[in-house]
Enzyme design. Structure first.
Site, PDB file in Angstrom:
ATOM      1  N   ASN A   9       0.869  -1.181   0.000  1.00 52.84           N
ATOM      2  CA  ASN A   9       0.000   0.000   0.000  1.00 52.84           C
ATOM      3  C   ASN A   9       0.902   1.226   0.000  1.00 52.84           C
ATOM      4  O   ASN A   9       1.455   1.595   1.030  1.00 52.84           O
ATOM      5  CB  ASN A   9      -0.903  -0.021   1.245  1.00 52.84           C
ATOM      6  CG  ASN A   9      -1.783   1.218   1.313  1.00 52.84           C
ATOM      7  OD1 ASN A   9      -1.903   1.957   0.341  1.00 52.84           O
ATOM      8  ND2 ASN A   9      -2.397   1.441   2.465  1.00 52.84           N
ATOM      9  N   HIS A  97      -9.709   1.066   4.344  1.00 57.68           N
ATOM     10  CA  HIS A  97      -8.460   1.266   5.100  1.00 57.68           C
ATOM     11  C   HIS A  97      -8.741   2.190   6.283  1.00 57.68           C
ATOM     12  O   HIS A  97      -9.525   3.140   6.174  1.00 57.68           O
ATOM     13  CB  HIS A  97      -7.381   1.864   4.184  1.00 57.68           C
ATOM     14  CG  HIS A  97      -6.024   1.836   4.815  1.00 57.68           C
ATOM     15  ND1 HIS A  97      -5.634   2.768   5.758  1.00 57.68           N
ATOM     16  CD2 HIS A  97      -4.999   0.970   4.676  1.00 57.68           C
ATOM     17  CE1 HIS A  97      -4.405   2.473   6.155  1.00 57.68           C
ATOM     18  NE2 HIS A  97      -3.993   1.388   5.518  1.00 57.68           N
ATOM     19  N   GLU A  99      -7.180   4.573   7.533  1.00 55.79           N
ATOM     20  CA  GLU A  99      -6.941   6.010   7.284  1.00 55.79           C
ATOM     21  C   GLU A  99      -8.147   6.638   6.604  1.00 55.79           C
ATOM     22  O   GLU A  99      -8.512   7.783   6.885  1.00 55.79           O
ATOM     23  CB  GLU A  99      -5.658   6.189   6.457  1.00 55.79           C
ATOM     24  CG  GLU A  99      -4.431   5.909   7.312  1.00 55.79           C
ATOM     25  CD  GLU A  99      -3.205   5.451   6.535  1.00 55.79           C
ATOM     26  OE1 GLU A  99      -3.177   5.558   5.294  1.00 55.79           O
ATOM     27  OE2 GLU A  99      -2.263   4.957   7.191  1.00 55.79           O
ATOM     28  N   GLU A 169      -5.854  -5.129  10.275  1.00 56.60           N
ATOM     29  CA  GLU A 169      -4.829  -4.122  10.534  1.00 56.60           C
ATOM     30  C   GLU A 169      -5.152  -3.388  11.836  1.00 56.60           C
ATOM     31  O   GLU A 169      -5.957  -2.439  11.830  1.00 56.60           O
ATOM     32  CB  GLU A 169      -4.800  -3.096   9.396  1.00 56.60           C
ATOM     33  CG  GLU A 169      -4.493  -3.690   8.043  1.00 56.60           C
ATOM     34  CD  GLU A 169      -3.891  -2.640   7.130  1.00 56.60           C
ATOM     35  OE1 GLU A 169      -2.762  -2.829   6.684  1.00 56.60           O
ATOM     36  OE2 GLU A 169      -4.541  -1.611   6.891  1.00 56.60           O
ATOM     37  N   GLY A 175       1.926   2.149  10.774  1.00 53.64           N
ATOM     38  CA  GLY A 175       2.854   3.264  10.651  1.00 53.64           C
ATOM     39  C   GLY A 175       3.475   3.685  11.973  1.00 53.64           C
ATOM     40  O   GLY A 175       4.076   4.753  12.064  1.00 53.64           O
ATOM     41  N   SER A 215       2.997  -2.319  10.396  1.00 57.13           N
ATOM     42  CA  SER A 215       4.447  -2.350  10.591  1.00 57.13           C
ATOM     43  C   SER A 215       5.075  -3.701  10.229  1.00 57.13           C
ATOM     44  O   SER A 215       6.010  -4.150  10.900  1.00 57.13           O
ATOM     45  CB  SER A 215       4.803  -1.923  12.016  1.00 57.13           C
ATOM     46  OG  SER A 215       4.347  -0.592  12.247  1.00 57.13           O
TER      47      SER A 215
HETATM   48  C1  PEP Z   1      -0.993   0.108   5.896  1.00 55.83           C
HETATM   49  O1  PEP Z   1      -0.956   1.230   5.434  1.00 55.83           O
HETATM   50  O2  PEP Z   1      -1.933  -0.627   5.574  1.00 55.83           O
HETATM   51  C2  PEP Z   1       0.061  -0.316   6.805  1.00 55.83           C
HETATM   52  C3  PEP Z   1      -0.055  -1.471   7.393  1.00 55.83           C
HETATM   53  O3  PEP Z   1       1.122   0.552   6.991  1.00 55.83           O
HETATM   54  P1  PEP Z   1       2.526   0.211   7.724  1.00 55.83           P
HETATM   55  O4  PEP Z   1       3.004  -1.096   7.131  1.00 55.83           O
HETATM   56  O5  PEP Z   1       3.415   1.348   7.387  1.00 55.83           O
HETATM   57  O6  PEP Z   1       2.238   0.066   9.172  1.00 55.83           O
END
Ligand code: PEP
Length: 253
Positions: A9, A97, A99, A169, A175, A215
């Protein structure tokens, strides 16, 4: 074996030229994907056509949109519809997602509409779910994510649900550099599969890939993906570094 998937992503990162270079570096790497393994690049809208043509001749590499609108068409300035994605040959789309849930106020009901529109056009939704920190601290994460599935997916028929990829997630791990432990990931993935089995039966639940996101890095991917109910990852930050994402693809079971 269930599909094992490394999904990148990219979010709102990279220039067009940087995106081309990153894709070239990854596609030129010596990775032999097996029949049940896939790598998917969720790229910004303006890069979809270029990215699709880059992966066109590669076995088991695909491109995804990072979002779509929940209405079919109309006066929604600046939005991108599922029909538009379909018309340029996009086969996957991230839906829900965290975000977008947070910054664009996307609700479970809107996400159900997005899922329906995607499936009408044979676009596979990569449906994201996951709890915020306060829910994890209260120990109610199972109910929270089960509710997300119920409200956005459980109206689907048994045939339709088989065309969904789920990405669990935990928001506190996205992040932040904090990863769920392998045991935490396995526990909730197993639980999600049991919730799907309760509604659609074990055979269908066993076919649906459940990716972990939060992460994921080159250094922890192998251990996370080794868990029986973790079918790969949805990867943000580490997917922007060719060598790291190559290692993550190689870590797939
Ligand atoms: C994501 O944006 O779905 C995500 C898991 O980001 P990161 O791997 O940076 O935590």
């Amino acid at each position: 074996m269930r599909k094992q998937i490394a999904a990148a992503n990219w979010k709102m990162n990279l220039s067009y030229q940087e995106a081309e270079t990153l894709l070239d570096e990854i596609l030129e790497a010596d990775i032999r994907l097996e029949f049940h393994q896939m790598a998917i690049f969720a790229v910004p809208f303006p890069y979809l056509i270029m990215s699709r043509s880059e992966v066109e001749d590669e076995m088991n590499y695909e491109v995804a949109a990072q979002n779509c609108h929940h209405k079919k068409s109309g006066a929604y300035t600046g939005e991108v519809s599922v029909d538009m994605l379909h018309s340029i040959g996009v086969n996957y789309c991230i839906v829900g997602h965290s975000e977008r849930r947070e910054y664009n106020a996307e609700t479970n009901a809107m996400l159900a509409d997005k899922v329906n529109l995607c499936l009408e056009k044979a676009i596979t939704p990569i449906f994201c779910c996951g709890e915020p920190l306060e829910i994890r601290e209260a120990g109610t994460q199972n109910n929270f994510v089960a509710q997300q599935l119920k409200e956005s997916l459980f109206h689907l028929s048994a045939v339709e649900i088989k065309n969904i990829i789920i990405a669990y997630e935990p928001i506190w791990a996205i992040g932040t550099g904090k990863t769920a432990s392998t045991a935490q990931a396995q526990e909730i993935h197993h639980y999600l599969r049991s919730v799907i089995a309760g509604k659609y039966g074990a055979d269908i639940a066993n076919e649906i890939p459940i990716l972990y996101g939060g992460s994921v890095k080159a250094g922890n991917a192998k251990e996370l993906f080794a868990s029986p109910d973790v079918d790969g990852g949805l990867v943000g930050g580490a997917s922007l570094i060719a060598d790291d994402f190559i290692e993550i693809i190689k870590a797939l079971k």
